[in-house]
Design an enzyme around this catalytic site. Structure first.
Site, PDB file in Angstrom:
ATOM      1  N   SER A  68       0.214  51.564  -3.026  1.00 45.03           N
ATOM      2  CA  SER A  68      -0.286  52.951  -3.102  1.00 45.03           C
ATOM      3  C   SER A  68      -1.267  53.203  -4.235  1.00 45.03           C
ATOM      4  O   SER A  68      -1.896  54.267  -4.267  1.00 45.03           O
ATOM      5  CB  SER A  68       0.879  53.927  -3.224  1.00 45.03           C
ATOM      6  N   LYS A  71      -4.597  54.200  -3.135  1.00 49.40           N
ATOM      7  CA  LYS A  71      -4.905  55.575  -2.713  1.00 49.40           C
ATOM      8  C   LYS A  71      -5.886  56.257  -3.667  1.00 49.40           C
ATOM      9  O   LYS A  71      -6.645  57.135  -3.270  1.00 49.40           O
ATOM     10  CB  LYS A  71      -3.602  56.388  -2.601  1.00 49.40           C
ATOM     11  N   TYR A 193      -5.950  51.462   6.394  1.00 48.34           N
ATOM     12  CA  TYR A 193      -4.926  51.838   5.402  1.00 48.34           C
ATOM     13  C   TYR A 193      -4.119  50.618   4.949  1.00 48.34           C
ATOM     14  O   TYR A 193      -3.920  50.395   3.748  1.00 48.34           O
ATOM     15  CB  TYR A 193      -4.015  52.918   6.001  1.00 48.34           C
ATOM     16  N   TYR A 245       4.905  60.389  -7.164  1.00 47.36           N
ATOM     17  CA  TYR A 245       5.729  60.930  -6.079  1.00 47.36           C
ATOM     18  C   TYR A 245       6.704  61.962  -6.576  1.00 47.36           C
ATOM     19  O   TYR A 245       6.373  62.767  -7.433  1.00 47.36           O
ATOM     20  CB  TYR A 245       6.415  59.790  -5.305  1.00 47.36           C
ATOM     21  N   VAL A 263       4.502  50.643  -4.285  1.00 49.83           N
ATOM     22  CA  VAL A 263       5.779  49.959  -4.028  1.00 49.83           C
ATOM     23  C   VAL A 263       5.714  48.447  -4.309  1.00 49.83           C
ATOM     24  O   VAL A 263       6.730  47.763  -4.232  1.00 49.83           O
ATOM     25  CB  VAL A 263       6.334  50.219  -2.602  1.00 49.83           C
TER      26      VAL A 263
HETATM   27  O1  DON Z   1       2.541  52.710   3.561  1.00 54.69           O
HETATM   28  C1  DON Z   1       3.397  52.295   2.799  1.00 54.69           C
HETATM   29  O2  DON Z   1       4.548  52.693   2.846  1.00 54.69           O
HETATM   30  C2  DON Z   1       2.979  51.290   1.757  1.00 54.69           C
HETATM   31  N1  DON Z   1       1.891  50.489   2.229  1.00 54.69           N
HETATM   32  C3  DON Z   1       2.541  51.968   0.488  1.00 54.69           C
HETATM   33  C4  DON Z   1       3.587  52.862  -0.085  1.00 54.69           C
HETATM   34  C5  DON Z   1       3.576  52.968  -1.544  1.00 54.69           C
HETATM   35  O3  DON Z   1       3.142  52.123  -2.299  1.00 54.69           O
HETATM   36  C6  DON Z   1       4.266  54.137  -2.057  1.00 54.69           C
HETATM   37  N2  DON Z   1       4.413  54.004  -3.453  1.00 54.69           N
HETATM   38  N3  DON Z   1       5.231  54.292  -4.196  1.00 54.69           N
END
Ligand code: DON
Length: 309
Positions: A68, A71, A193, A245, A263
């Protein structure tokens, strides 16, 4: 604020060693199976400053899945392409929900709360797919330029793993499409994405690449404008309120820096007019934020007196 960073390396090593043991209280993300294969005891940190210094400790030079954190970069590209029109399709409020929640999206008619929850990043991905002839390549090239490192690449195992286990993201994208807020075909949006989430970078590369956010939109090393001063303010504001978050309030309360987590276990924190901190350790807490990363960034901010508040 410490301007002389001659003793910063020793400080980073000390902070990393004193917090590294906490990784045991976290859990490496396993909803994307390829991420679960990364050893939980790895940890690194890097600090880049706008006057061109780069200091790291531990596994600060080891690439990991940025997830993320991507983003932030996608948002900057989309703001540059779409201008203020973007804010009619995605808002800038904290969601108060987990990053992959779908509930709010229906109540709010397919308009994501902000660009750093999954729904918002999928919307941003749609903008990029619709406005670039080769959005994935443009994204990777953007990362290479910002980090000044052509070795930056996509981790294809992570990409395939995300694609295979991406039903929730597909649901978010289709729901937005049903409200008319997605233009491109959904498979292309998802593919973009997952590609940006699958980019692998080290703490050193991430810290270097985000210096423009600490320097009013200008890359301080090569003096290149990456985004406007106004947009820099907006990105940092969104990272302050939503970047961690559902733990963004606590992070602002205890650390006081615009930040973004992923993550994969990475956390980047922007220190306006000073530089960027990036910490990495894969095990996560219940909010999806790196346990060790949170502590390391908090300790550095406190020791150096970096809070913006
Ligand atoms: O779409 C997802 O769930 C992961 N590719 C990215 C989520 C993420 O890194 C949320 N972070 N805390």
């Amino acid at each position: 604020m410490i301007k002389d960073i001659s003793d910063l390396k020793a400080k980073l090593e000390h902070i990393l060693i004193s917090n590294q043991g906490c990784f045991k209280s976290g859990k490496v993300a396993n909803y994307i199976p390829a991420l679960a294969e990364v050893p939980g005891d790895l940890a690194g940190v890097a600090v880049a400053t706008i006057d061109g210094k780069l200091v790291s400790a531990g596994n600060g030079d080891l690439p990991f899945s940025i997830q993320s954190i991507s983003k932030v970069f996608g948002l900057v590209l989309a703001m540059n392409r779409l201008g203020d029109e973007l804010w009619q399709r995605v808002h800038m409020e904290p969601s108060g929900q987990p990053f992959n929640s779908i509930i709010q999206l229906e109540w709010e008619k397919g308009i994501p709360r902000n660009p750093v929850i999954n729904a918002g990043a999928l919307l941003v991905s749609d903008v990029l797919v619709s406005h670039y002839s080769a959005s994935k390549l443009s994204f990777v090239n953007f990362m290479r330029t910002l980090a000044n490192d052509d070795s930056i690449h996509i981790d294809h195992a992570v990409y395939e793993s995300e694609l295979e286990h991406g039903s929730r993201n597909a649901a978010l994208a289709y729901l937005m499409k049903s409200f008319g807020n997605i233009e491109a075909p959904i498979p292309e949006v998802l593919s973009h994405y997952f590609t940006q989430c699958s980019v692998a970078m080290s703490c050193e590369q991430l810290a270097r690449s985000l210096l423009f956010l600490a320097n009013k939109g200008k890359d301080p090393i090569n003096n290149q404008t990456i985004c406007s001063r106004k947009d820099t303010h907006r990105v940092n504001a969104i990272l302050s309120t939503s970047g961690m978050y559902d733990q963004s309030g606590e992070f602002a309360f205890s650390v006081g820096l615009p930040a973004k987590s992923g993550v994969g276990g990475g956390i980047v924190a922007i220190v306006p007019n000073y530089g960027v901190i990036c910490a990495w350790s894969p095990p996560l807490n219940e909010f999806g934020n790196s346990v060790v990363g949170m502590k390391v960034v908090a300790n550095i901010a406190e020791e150096l007196g970096l809070s913006i508040y």
